[in-house]
Design an enzyme around this catalytic site. Structure first.
Site, PDB file in Angstrom:
ATOM      1  N   ASN A 127       0.855  -1.197   0.000  1.00  0.00           N
ATOM      2  CA  ASN A 127       0.000   0.000   0.000  1.00  0.00           C
ATOM      3  C   ASN A 127       0.888   1.242   0.000  1.00  0.00           C
ATOM      4  O   ASN A 127       2.116   1.140  -0.047  1.00  0.00           O
ATOM      5  CB  ASN A 127      -0.953  -0.019   1.205  1.00  0.00           C
ATOM      6  CG  ASN A 127      -0.179  -0.141   2.497  1.00  0.00           C
ATOM      7  OD1 ASN A 127       0.591   0.741   2.848  1.00  0.00           O
ATOM      8  ND2 ASN A 127      -0.359  -1.251   3.199  1.00  0.00           N
ATOM      9  N   ASP A 162      -3.982  -6.526   4.841  1.00  0.00           N
ATOM     10  CA  ASP A 162      -4.955  -7.420   5.464  1.00  0.00           C
ATOM     11  C   ASP A 162      -4.893  -8.830   4.881  1.00  0.00           C
ATOM     12  O   ASP A 162      -5.283  -9.791   5.535  1.00  0.00           O
ATOM     13  CB  ASP A 162      -6.371  -6.850   5.298  1.00  0.00           C
ATOM     14  CG  ASP A 162      -6.549  -5.606   6.172  1.00  0.00           C
ATOM     15  OD1 ASP A 162      -5.964  -5.586   7.269  1.00  0.00           O
ATOM     16  OD2 ASP A 162      -7.246  -4.663   5.749  1.00  0.00           O
TER      17      ASP A 162
HETATM   18  O1  C5P Z   1      -8.925  -2.953  10.972  1.00  0.00           O
HETATM   19  P1  C5P Z   1      -7.921  -2.035  10.405  1.00  0.00           P
HETATM   20  O2  C5P Z   1      -6.889  -2.743   9.580  1.00  0.00           O
HETATM   21  O3  C5P Z   1      -8.452  -0.846   9.700  1.00  0.00           O
HETATM   22  O4  C5P Z   1      -7.192  -1.474  11.730  1.00  0.00           O
HETATM   23  C1  C5P Z   1      -6.117  -0.616  11.642  1.00  0.00           C
HETATM   24  C2  C5P Z   1      -5.279  -0.749  12.869  1.00  0.00           C
HETATM   25  O5  C5P Z   1      -4.965  -2.130  13.095  1.00  0.00           O
HETATM   26  C3  C5P Z   1      -3.917  -0.090  12.730  1.00  0.00           C
HETATM   27  O6  C5P Z   1      -3.500   0.340  14.020  1.00  0.00           O
HETATM   28  C4  C5P Z   1      -3.038  -1.203  12.187  1.00  0.00           C
HETATM   29  O7  C5P Z   1      -1.660  -0.991  12.483  1.00  0.00           O
HETATM   30  C5  C5P Z   1      -3.597  -2.399  12.902  1.00  0.00           C
HETATM   31  N1  C5P Z   1      -3.513  -3.647  12.136  1.00  0.00           N
HETATM   32  C6  C5P Z   1      -2.770  -4.682  12.623  1.00  0.00           C
HETATM   33  N2  C5P Z   1      -2.720  -5.886  11.948  1.00  0.00           N
HETATM   34  C7  C5P Z   1      -3.421  -6.057  10.816  1.00  0.00           C
HETATM   35  C8  C5P Z   1      -4.202  -5.012  10.301  1.00  0.00           C
HETATM   36  C9  C5P Z   1      -4.231  -3.824  10.993  1.00  0.00           C
HETATM   37  O8  C5P Z   1      -2.121  -4.521  13.651  1.00  0.00           O
HETATM   38  N3  C5P Z   1      -3.345  -7.197  10.178  1.00  0.00           N
END
Ligand code: C5P
Length: 392
Positions: A207, A275
Protein backbone atom coordinates in the site's frame (compact mmCIF):
# COMPACT_ATOMS: atom_id res chain seq x y z
CA UNK A 1 7.85 23.79 23.81
CA UNK A 2 8.83 26.97 25.70
CA UNK A 3 12.01 28.61 24.32
CA UNK A 4 15.05 27.08 26.07
CA UNK A 5 18.75 27.95 26.40
CA UNK A 6 21.36 26.06 24.39
CA UNK A 7 25.10 26.62 24.89
CA UNK A 8 27.36 25.41 22.08
CA UNK A 9 31.00 24.95 23.11
CA UNK A 10 33.26 24.87 20.04
CA UNK A 11 36.75 23.39 20.40
CA UNK A 12 39.70 23.33 18.01
CA UNK A 13 39.09 20.70 15.33
CA UNK A 14 38.41 21.09 11.63
CA UNK A 15 34.80 20.03 12.26
CA UNK A 16 34.37 23.45 13.94
CA UNK A 17 33.02 24.66 10.59
CA UNK A 18 30.06 22.28 10.99
CA UNK A 19 29.22 23.92 14.32
CA UNK A 20 28.37 27.05 12.27
CA UNK A 21 25.64 25.19 10.37
CA UNK A 22 24.43 23.69 13.66
CA UNK A 23 24.20 27.15 15.26
CA UNK A 24 22.34 28.47 12.25
CA UNK A 25 19.80 25.61 12.36
CA UNK A 26 19.26 25.84 16.10
CA UNK A 27 18.80 29.59 16.02
CA UNK A 28 15.80 29.06 13.70
CA UNK A 29 14.04 26.83 16.26
CA UNK A 30 13.01 29.67 18.57
CA UNK A 31 15.46 28.64 21.31
CA UNK A 32 18.18 31.00 22.59
CA UNK A 33 21.68 30.04 21.50
CA UNK A 34 25.02 31.16 22.98
CA UNK A 35 28.45 30.10 21.79
CA UNK A 36 31.74 29.71 23.66
CA UNK A 37 34.95 28.94 21.74
CA UNK A 38 38.40 27.76 22.75
CA UNK A 39 41.40 29.71 21.53
CA UNK A 40 42.24 26.90 19.08
CA UNK A 41 38.68 26.87 17.72
CA UNK A 42 39.10 30.54 16.72
CA UNK A 43 41.96 29.46 14.40
CA UNK A 44 39.44 27.44 12.34
CA UNK A 45 36.38 29.73 12.45
CA UNK A 46 36.04 33.27 13.73
CA UNK A 47 33.81 34.31 16.65
CA UNK A 48 32.19 36.79 14.26
CA UNK A 49 30.81 33.88 12.21
CA UNK A 50 28.96 32.51 15.24
CA UNK A 51 27.95 36.00 16.46
CA UNK A 52 26.30 36.63 13.12
CA UNK A 53 24.42 33.32 13.34
CA UNK A 54 23.20 33.46 16.95
CA UNK A 55 23.01 37.27 17.36
CA UNK A 56 24.78 37.14 20.73
CA UNK A 57 28.38 37.93 21.74
CA UNK A 58 30.65 34.91 21.53
CA UNK A 59 32.98 34.45 24.52
CA UNK A 60 36.44 32.94 24.19
CA UNK A 61 38.33 33.90 27.38
CA UNK A 62 37.72 33.61 31.11
CA UNK A 63 37.89 37.39 31.73
CA UNK A 64 39.24 39.59 28.91
CA UNK A 65 36.35 39.63 26.42
CA UNK A 66 33.58 40.23 29.01
CA UNK A 67 34.90 42.49 31.81
CA UNK A 68 31.29 43.30 32.77
CA UNK A 69 30.73 39.67 33.91
CA UNK A 70 33.78 38.23 35.69
CA UNK A 71 31.96 34.98 36.50
CA UNK A 72 30.54 34.38 33.03
CA UNK A 73 31.66 30.73 33.23
CA UNK A 74 29.28 30.08 36.16
CA UNK A 75 26.49 32.27 34.82
CA UNK A 76 26.57 30.61 31.39
CA UNK A 77 26.46 27.16 33.00
CA UNK A 78 23.45 28.22 35.11
CA UNK A 79 21.77 29.77 32.06
CA UNK A 80 22.14 26.66 29.84
CA UNK A 81 19.42 24.00 29.73
CA UNK A 82 21.75 22.01 27.47
CA UNK A 83 25.50 22.36 26.92
CA UNK A 84 26.79 20.67 23.77
CA UNK A 85 30.52 20.45 22.99
CA UNK A 86 30.82 20.27 19.21
CA UNK A 87 33.31 19.29 17.98
CA UNK A 88 34.84 17.85 21.16
CA UNK A 89 38.59 17.32 20.82
CA UNK A 90 40.59 14.70 22.76
CA UNK A 91 41.93 17.66 24.75
CA UNK A 92 38.58 18.99 26.04
CA UNK A 93 37.36 15.43 26.72
CA UNK A 94 40.47 14.78 28.83
CA UNK A 95 40.12 18.08 30.66
CA UNK A 96 36.45 17.61 31.56
CA UNK A 97 37.05 13.99 32.62
CA UNK A 98 39.87 15.01 34.95
CA UNK A 99 38.50 18.27 36.29
CA UNK A 100 40.93 20.63 34.57
CA UNK A 101 39.49 24.10 34.09
CA UNK A 102 42.12 26.30 32.47
CA UNK A 103 40.05 28.27 29.94
CA UNK A 104 36.45 29.44 29.56
CA UNK A 105 35.28 26.36 27.57
CA UNK A 106 36.58 23.77 30.05
CA UNK A 107 35.45 25.84 33.04
CA UNK A 108 31.89 26.19 31.70
CA UNK A 109 31.78 22.44 31.00
CA UNK A 110 32.79 21.65 34.58
CA UNK A 111 30.25 24.11 35.96
CA UNK A 112 27.41 22.73 33.76
CA UNK A 113 24.87 20.62 35.65
CA UNK A 114 21.82 20.08 33.43
CA UNK A 115 21.86 18.31 30.05
CA UNK A 116 25.44 17.78 28.80
CA UNK A 117 26.34 16.38 25.39
CA UNK A 118 29.73 15.65 23.80
CA UNK A 119 30.24 15.23 20.06
CA UNK A 120 33.80 13.89 19.67
CA UNK A 121 35.49 14.41 16.28
CA UNK A 122 39.17 13.67 15.64
CA UNK A 123 41.62 11.39 13.88
CA UNK A 124 40.59 7.73 14.11
CA UNK A 125 43.77 6.70 15.96
CA UNK A 126 43.33 9.48 18.50
CA UNK A 127 39.68 8.48 18.94
CA UNK A 128 40.55 4.82 19.43
CA UNK A 129 43.33 5.64 21.90
CA UNK A 130 42.44 3.98 25.23
CA UNK A 131 43.07 7.29 27.01
CA UNK A 132 40.26 8.93 25.01
CA UNK A 133 37.95 5.91 25.26
CA UNK A 134 38.45 5.66 29.04
CA UNK A 135 37.77 9.38 29.42
CA UNK A 136 34.56 9.04 27.41
CA UNK A 137 33.44 6.08 29.54
CA UNK A 138 34.13 8.10 32.67
CA UNK A 139 32.10 11.02 31.35
CA UNK A 140 29.23 8.73 30.30
CA UNK A 141 29.14 7.33 33.83
CA UNK A 142 28.90 10.90 35.11
CA UNK A 143 25.86 11.75 33.02
CA UNK A 144 27.38 13.13 29.83
CA UNK A 145 25.64 11.93 26.67
CA UNK A 146 28.25 10.98 24.06
CA UNK A 147 27.15 11.20 20.44
CA UNK A 148 29.66 8.88 18.82
CA UNK A 149 31.48 9.93 15.66
CA UNK A 150 30.75 8.15 12.39
CA UNK A 151 33.17 6.39 10.04
CA UNK A 152 34.36 7.88 6.79
CA UNK A 153 37.15 9.72 5.05
CA UNK A 154 38.69 12.07 7.63
CA UNK A 155 40.21 15.51 7.03
CA UNK A 156 43.63 14.02 7.92
CA UNK A 157 43.17 11.64 4.91
CA UNK A 158 42.72 8.58 7.17
CA UNK A 159 39.66 6.36 6.86
CA UNK A 160 37.84 5.42 10.05
CA UNK A 161 35.65 6.49 12.95
CA UNK A 162 36.16 10.14 13.77
CA UNK A 163 33.73 12.29 11.74
CA UNK A 164 30.96 14.29 13.35
CA UNK A 165 27.52 12.80 12.69
CA UNK A 166 25.48 14.95 10.31
CA UNK A 167 24.41 18.30 11.68
CA UNK A 168 20.71 17.39 11.47
CA UNK A 169 21.28 14.46 13.85
CA UNK A 170 23.24 16.64 16.31
CA UNK A 171 20.43 19.22 16.24
CA UNK A 172 17.87 16.45 16.91
CA UNK A 173 19.91 15.14 19.86
CA UNK A 174 20.12 18.64 21.36
CA UNK A 175 16.41 19.35 20.86
CA UNK A 176 15.55 15.93 22.28
CA UNK A 177 17.57 16.72 25.43
CA UNK A 178 15.30 19.72 26.05
CA UNK A 179 12.10 17.67 26.19
CA UNK A 180 10.49 16.56 29.44
CA UNK A 181 10.76 12.80 30.02
CA UNK A 182 7.32 11.54 31.16
CA UNK A 183 8.02 8.16 29.48
CA UNK A 184 11.34 7.53 31.30
CA UNK A 185 11.56 3.87 32.29
CA UNK A 186 8.71 2.86 29.91
CA UNK A 187 9.06 0.50 26.97
CA UNK A 188 7.25 1.72 23.85
CA UNK A 189 6.79 -0.34 20.69
CA UNK A 190 5.78 1.46 17.48
CA UNK A 191 4.95 -0.21 14.16
CA UNK A 192 5.31 1.88 11.00
CA UNK A 193 5.18 1.78 7.23
CA UNK A 194 3.53 -0.72 4.90
CA UNK A 195 4.03 -4.47 4.76
CA UNK A 196 4.88 -6.27 1.53
CA UNK A 197 3.24 -9.61 0.77
CA UNK A 198 5.16 -11.58 -1.85
CA UNK A 199 3.39 -12.95 -4.93
CA UNK A 200 6.56 -14.29 -6.52
CA UNK A 201 10.30 -13.47 -6.18
CA UNK A 202 9.87 -10.07 -7.89
CA UNK A 203 6.33 -8.88 -7.04
CA UNK A 204 4.36 -8.08 -3.93
CA UNK A 205 1.06 -6.62 -2.69
CA UNK A 206 1.44 -3.49 -0.58
CA UNK A 207 0.00 0.00 0.00
CA UNK A 208 1.00 3.67 -0.13
CA UNK A 209 2.15 4.07 3.49
CA UNK A 210 5.46 6.01 3.76
CA UNK A 211 6.02 5.45 7.49
CA UNK A 212 6.16 9.21 8.25
CA UNK A 213 3.58 9.17 11.04
CA UNK A 214 4.93 6.02 12.70
CA UNK A 215 8.52 7.31 12.59
CA UNK A 216 7.40 10.64 14.08
CA UNK A 217 5.69 8.77 16.96
CA UNK A 218 8.78 6.64 17.62
CA UNK A 219 10.98 9.77 17.71
CA UNK A 220 8.55 11.55 20.04
CA UNK A 221 8.57 8.53 22.38
CA UNK A 222 12.38 8.58 22.39
CA UNK A 223 12.43 12.32 23.11
CA UNK A 224 9.95 11.75 25.98
CA UNK A 225 12.48 9.36 27.55
CA UNK A 226 11.08 5.95 26.54
CA UNK A 227 13.05 2.89 25.60
CA UNK A 228 11.73 2.57 22.03
CA UNK A 229 11.49 -0.24 19.50
CA UNK A 230 10.45 0.77 16.01
CA UNK A 231 9.23 -2.19 13.94
CA UNK A 232 9.19 -0.92 10.40
CA UNK A 233 8.04 -2.19 7.04
CA UNK A 234 10.07 -1.19 3.96
CA UNK A 235 10.22 2.65 3.75
CA UNK A 236 12.58 5.26 2.34
CA UNK A 237 13.19 7.01 5.69
CA UNK A 238 16.55 6.94 7.50
CA UNK A 239 16.67 4.83 10.69
CA UNK A 240 16.22 7.23 13.64
CA UNK A 241 18.98 7.36 16.27
CA UNK A 242 18.49 6.36 19.89
CA UNK A 243 16.12 3.40 19.47
CA UNK A 244 16.02 -0.26 18.46
CA UNK A 245 14.97 -0.43 14.80
CA UNK A 246 13.63 -3.79 13.59
CA UNK A 247 13.13 -3.91 9.82
CA UNK A 248 10.47 -6.38 8.63
CA UNK A 249 8.87 -7.11 5.28
CA UNK A 250 5.59 -9.02 5.65
CA UNK A 251 2.70 -8.89 8.14
CA UNK A 252 3.79 -12.28 9.48
CA UNK A 253 7.32 -10.91 10.17
CA UNK A 254 5.80 -7.86 11.88
CA UNK A 255 3.55 -10.09 14.00
CA UNK A 256 6.54 -12.14 15.21
CA UNK A 257 8.54 -8.98 16.04
CA UNK A 258 5.60 -7.56 18.04
CA UNK A 259 4.91 -10.84 19.88
CA UNK A 260 8.58 -10.99 20.93
CA UNK A 261 8.03 -7.64 22.72
CA UNK A 262 4.56 -8.31 24.09
CA UNK A 263 5.55 -7.14 27.59
CA UNK A 264 6.06 -3.48 26.54
CA UNK A 265 4.19 -0.72 28.40
CA UNK A 266 2.81 1.13 25.36
CA UNK A 267 2.09 -0.06 21.81
CA UNK A 268 1.34 2.36 19.01
CA UNK A 269 0.45 0.43 15.88
CA UNK A 270 0.73 2.96 13.08
CA UNK A 271 1.73 0.46 10.39
CA UNK A 272 -0.55 -0.04 7.41
CA UNK A 273 -0.52 -3.81 7.59
CA UNK A 274 -1.74 -5.66 4.50
CA UNK A 275 -4.95 -7.42 5.46
CA UNK A 276 -4.35 -10.25 2.98
CA UNK A 277 -1.40 -12.16 1.55
CA UNK A 278 -1.20 -14.45 -1.48
CA UNK A 279 -2.07 -17.99 -0.38
CA UNK A 280 0.65 -19.37 -2.66
CA UNK A 281 3.97 -17.62 -3.30
CA UNK A 282 5.34 -18.72 -6.67
CA UNK A 283 8.99 -19.72 -6.40
CA UNK A 284 9.68 -18.49 -9.97
CA UNK A 285 8.56 -15.24 -11.61
CA UNK A 286 4.96 -15.59 -12.84
CA UNK A 287 5.06 -15.36 -16.64
CA UNK A 288 3.05 -12.88 -18.66
CA UNK A 289 0.12 -14.36 -20.59
CA UNK A 290 -3.09 -13.20 -22.30
CA UNK A 291 -5.52 -14.92 -19.92
CA UNK A 292 -6.53 -13.35 -16.57
CA UNK A 293 -4.45 -14.30 -13.57
CA UNK A 294 -6.50 -15.52 -10.63
CA UNK A 295 -4.78 -15.85 -7.29
CA UNK A 296 -6.22 -16.60 -3.88
CA UNK A 297 -5.52 -14.26 -0.96
CA UNK A 298 -5.69 -15.38 2.64
CA UNK A 299 -6.13 -13.12 5.67
CA UNK A 300 -3.14 -11.92 7.68
CA UNK A 301 -3.26 -12.03 11.48
CA UNK A 302 -4.58 -8.81 13.03
CA UNK A 303 -1.65 -7.77 15.22
CA UNK A 304 -3.56 -5.07 17.08
CA UNK A 305 -6.48 -7.41 17.81
CA UNK A 306 -4.01 -10.02 19.13
CA UNK A 307 -2.44 -7.45 21.48
CA UNK A 308 -5.94 -6.41 22.58
CA UNK A 309 -6.80 -10.02 23.42
CA UNK A 310 -3.55 -10.52 25.36
CA UNK A 311 -3.48 -7.09 27.03
CA UNK A 312 -1.61 -6.99 30.34
CA UNK A 313 -2.71 -4.80 33.27
CA UNK A 314 -1.54 -1.21 32.83
CA UNK A 315 -0.56 -1.73 29.19
CA UNK A 316 -1.69 1.00 26.77
CA UNK A 317 -2.73 0.12 23.26
CA UNK A 318 -3.04 2.74 20.53
CA UNK A 319 -4.40 1.81 17.10
CA UNK A 320 -4.94 3.73 13.89
CA UNK A 321 -7.87 3.76 11.53
CA UNK A 322 -7.66 5.18 8.05
CA UNK A 323 -11.07 5.25 6.48
CA UNK A 324 -12.65 6.56 3.31
CA UNK A 325 -16.21 6.71 4.75
CA UNK A 326 -18.09 6.78 8.11
CA UNK A 327 -14.84 7.62 9.88
CA UNK A 328 -16.08 7.99 13.43
CA UNK A 329 -18.46 5.01 13.45
CA UNK A 330 -15.93 2.66 11.89
CA UNK A 331 -13.13 3.87 14.14
CA UNK A 332 -15.16 3.51 17.35
CA UNK A 333 -16.11 0.01 16.29
CA UNK A 334 -12.38 -0.76 15.85
CA UNK A 335 -11.53 0.71 19.28
CA UNK A 336 -13.99 -1.69 20.91
CA UNK A 337 -13.32 -4.73 18.73
CA UNK A 338 -9.55 -4.51 19.28
CA UNK A 339 -9.68 -3.53 22.97
CA UNK A 340 -7.66 -0.30 22.41
CA UNK A 341 -7.23 2.62 24.82
CA UNK A 342 -6.95 5.15 22.01
CA UNK A 343 -7.83 5.03 18.33
CA UNK A 344 -6.33 7.70 16.07
CA UNK A 345 -8.64 8.02 13.09
CA UNK A 346 -8.05 9.84 9.85
CA UNK A 347 -9.93 10.24 6.62
CA UNK A 348 -7.85 9.48 3.54
CA UNK A 349 -9.74 12.09 1.47
CA UNK A 350 -9.34 14.95 3.99
CA UNK A 351 -6.90 17.64 2.69
CA UNK A 352 -3.73 17.65 4.84
CA UNK A 353 -4.21 14.05 6.01
CA UNK A 354 -3.15 10.63 4.79
CA UNK A 355 -0.22 8.95 3.06
CA UNK A 356 3.02 10.85 2.51
CA UNK A 357 1.80 14.27 3.76
CA UNK A 358 3.75 16.17 6.44
CA UNK A 359 0.54 16.99 8.30
CA UNK A 360 -2.38 15.03 9.64
CA UNK A 361 -5.99 15.75 10.62
CA UNK A 362 -7.30 13.20 13.10
CA UNK A 363 -9.94 12.24 15.62
CA UNK A 364 -8.90 10.91 19.01
CA UNK A 365 -11.37 8.19 19.98
CA UNK A 366 -11.18 6.80 23.51
CA UNK A 367 -13.70 4.67 25.42
CA UNK A 368 -14.97 7.94 27.02
CA UNK A 369 -15.02 10.50 24.20
CA UNK A 370 -14.32 11.57 20.64
CA UNK A 371 -12.18 14.65 20.04
CA UNK A 372 -11.31 16.32 16.74
CA UNK A 373 -7.79 17.80 16.60
CA UNK A 374 -6.78 20.76 14.46
CA UNK A 375 -4.54 20.05 11.47
CA UNK A 376 -1.05 19.49 12.87
CA UNK A 377 2.37 18.27 11.75
CA UNK A 378 3.02 14.55 12.04
CA UNK A 379 5.87 15.38 14.48
CA UNK A 380 3.60 17.33 16.82
CA UNK A 381 0.89 14.68 16.54
CA UNK A 382 3.44 12.08 17.68
CA UNK A 383 3.80 13.91 21.02
CA UNK A 384 0.05 14.44 21.38
CA UNK A 385 -0.74 10.76 20.78
CA UNK A 386 1.73 9.65 23.45
CA UNK A 387 0.52 12.25 25.97
CA UNK A 388 -3.06 11.12 25.35
CA UNK A 389 -2.04 7.47 25.74
CA UNK A 390 -0.57 8.29 29.17
CA UNK A 391 -3.80 9.83 30.41
CA UNK A 392 -6.64 7.97 28.67
O1 C5P B 1 -8.92 -2.95 10.97
P1 C5P B 1 -7.92 -2.04 10.40
O2 C5P B 1 -6.89 -2.74 9.58
O3 C5P B 1 -8.45 -0.85 9.70
O4 C5P B 1 -7.19 -1.47 11.73
C1 C5P B 1 -6.12 -0.62 11.64
C2 C5P B 1 -5.28 -0.75 12.87
O5 C5P B 1 -4.96 -2.13 13.09
C3 C5P B 1 -3.92 -0.09 12.73
O6 C5P B 1 -3.50 0.34 14.02
C4 C5P B 1 -3.04 -1.20 12.19
O7 C5P B 1 -1.66 -0.99 12.48
C5 C5P B 1 -3.60 -2.40 12.90
N1 C5P B 1 -3.51 -3.65 12.14
C6 C5P B 1 -2.77 -4.68 12.62
N2 C5P B 1 -2.72 -5.89 11.95
C7 C5P B 1 -3.42 -6.06 10.82
C8 C5P B 1 -4.20 -5.01 10.30
C9 C5P B 1 -4.23 -3.82 10.99
O8 C5P B 1 -2.12 -4.52 13.65
N3 C5P B 1 -3.34 -7.20 10.18
Amino acid sequence: MEPKHILIVVTGGIAAYKACDLTSRLSKTGHEIRVVMTDHATKFVTPLTFESLCHKPVLTTLFEDHPEDPIAHVNLAKWADTVCVVPATANIIGKIAHGIADDLASTVCLAAFRQRILCPAMNVHMYENPAVQDNLDLLRSRGWQVLEPVSGHLACQDEGKGKLPDVETIAEVILSSLQEKPLAGKRVVVTAGPTQEALDPVRFISNHSTGKQGYAIAKAARDMGADVTLITGPVALPAPWGMEVVPVVSALDMFEAVKARAGADVFVLAAAVSDFRPAQVADQKIKKRDAALVTELEPNPDILAWLGEHKKPGQKLVGFAMETQNLETNARHKLEAKNCDLLVANDLFMPGAGFGTDTNVVLFITPRETRRLEKTTKEELGFRILKEALTC
